[in-house]
Design an enzyme around this catalytic site. Sequence first.
Site, PDB file in Angstrom:
ATOM      1  N   ASN A 196       2.947  -1.300   2.572  1.00 39.85           N
ATOM      2  CA  ASN A 196       3.449   0.069   2.384  1.00 39.85           C
ATOM      3  C   ASN A 196       4.742   0.340   3.167  1.00 39.85           C
ATOM      4  OD1 ASN A 196       2.571   0.313   4.969  1.00 39.85           O
ATOM      5  ND2 ASN A 196       0.904   1.736   4.542  1.00 39.85           N
ATOM      6  N   LYS A 197       5.337  -0.678   3.773  1.00 39.65           N
ATOM      7  CA  LYS A 197       6.557  -0.466   4.555  1.00 39.65           C
ATOM      8  C   LYS A 197       7.806  -0.526   3.654  1.00 39.65           C
ATOM      9  CE  LYS A 197       4.468   0.047   8.581  1.00 39.65           C
ATOM     10  NZ  LYS A 197       3.143  -0.439   8.657  1.00 39.65           N
ATOM     11  N   ASN A 198       8.983  -0.217   4.211  1.00 39.30           N
ATOM     12  CA  ASN A 198      10.197  -0.109   3.393  1.00 39.30           C
ATOM     13  C   ASN A 198      10.589  -1.418   2.716  1.00 39.30           C
ATOM     14  OD1 ASN A 198      10.139   2.378   4.672  1.00 39.30           O
ATOM     15  ND2 ASN A 198      12.369   2.559   4.664  1.00 39.30           N
TER      16      ASN A 198
END
Length: 389
Positions: free
Chosen positions: A183-185
């Site tokens: 779910n990170k960039n």
Amino acid sequence: MNWRIPLSDIDFGFEETTAVLDVLDSRWLTMGGVTQAFESEFATYIGVNHALAVTNCTAALHMACMAIGLGPGDEVILPALTFVATANAVRYTGATPIFADVTSENNLNISPESIERLITPRTRAIITVHYAGYPCDMPRIMNIAKKHQLYVIEDDAHAVGSELEGIKLGMWGDIGCFSFFSNKNMTTGEGGMVTTNNEVFAEKLRLLRSHGMTSLTWDRHKGHAWSYDVVELGYNYRIDEIRAALGRTQLHKLAENNIRRRALTKLYRSALYELAPEITIPFENHPGVSAAHIMPVLLPAGTDRILFMENMKACGIQTSIHYPPIHHFSAYQKIKISALPITDDVAEREVTLPLYPAMRDADVFLIAQTIQGVMALSLHQQSSQMATI
Ligand SMILES: *Cc1c(COP(=O)(O)O)cnc(C)c1O
């Protein structure tokens, strides 16, 4: 659950598929040339001398704590409003996390005043978390660290691509720790990176990542080494070539995706300001450039947050909480804490709204309109609940 608008979504396409298939075709899966390329491209992007790819950000944080020599009796100051891994990493070494308050309703980052109040002769380090990608007050925090001879570890899990005074986050502290969780960039599924400009730390981190061994399987494959010594109690915190290949393609897309995240954040601000002015949106006019990792908002005090989130869910919109603060967890009850009034207040009111590069402008307006409706409804539901009590 089939969300109409999910909380987050990855940006994967044929580039990622091709990159992974190329690795499979190469028949070399463990850390090798692709990882080295990923590390050097990441180091160039951040502007740092050394970048080492690792299993995940938790491993990066653990190794960072080890590299600065933390152990039992040492204290490390960090925010309670973060993911539990930030504090767990300190505890792995036997050191004690000391929780500082956040700055204000508008600034959910660690407060420099709170840090200064908590410094004791046992304090060894500060860990900064750039909440949602908005930079901590690094000039002040680095000054405090210098004055008291403390190390600074950056938890950059939210902040890949964030900048302050034209300098990327991950460059400010002694060691930077990044996450490539899904779910990170930018994501590799599981993955992370540890960065430093310090040669001594870089060498130590390199050893800790791979069993404390002086040569890698890759070096021996290349004919660069025949044997090895073990000079540290190390770990297996290595990434692999499949993930490194994903990381390289994701890094190419990062700058543009972060621009889109910032544009969506701006749109949220204006739409919510117009349709739901009772909602507080932190980090207004925050200094620097944010990676805009998530979209946190604060509900008015006294709002039933679970009811709000359930009503959003009924409209197909996924929301989340960042974070249940660490000092409230059962596994943290033995740790002494000082009062954290701002953390306790904002942590009760925070809701995270959907944010990802492929979101359309229309999604933001739909969410703002839904919030407008849900706020009116939840006021009504709360008062009718009161009436039945
Ligand atoms: C995601 C996250 C971590 C942990 O990252 P992993 O790569 O999942 O180990 C640590 N700190 C913060 C602030 C995070 O958001």
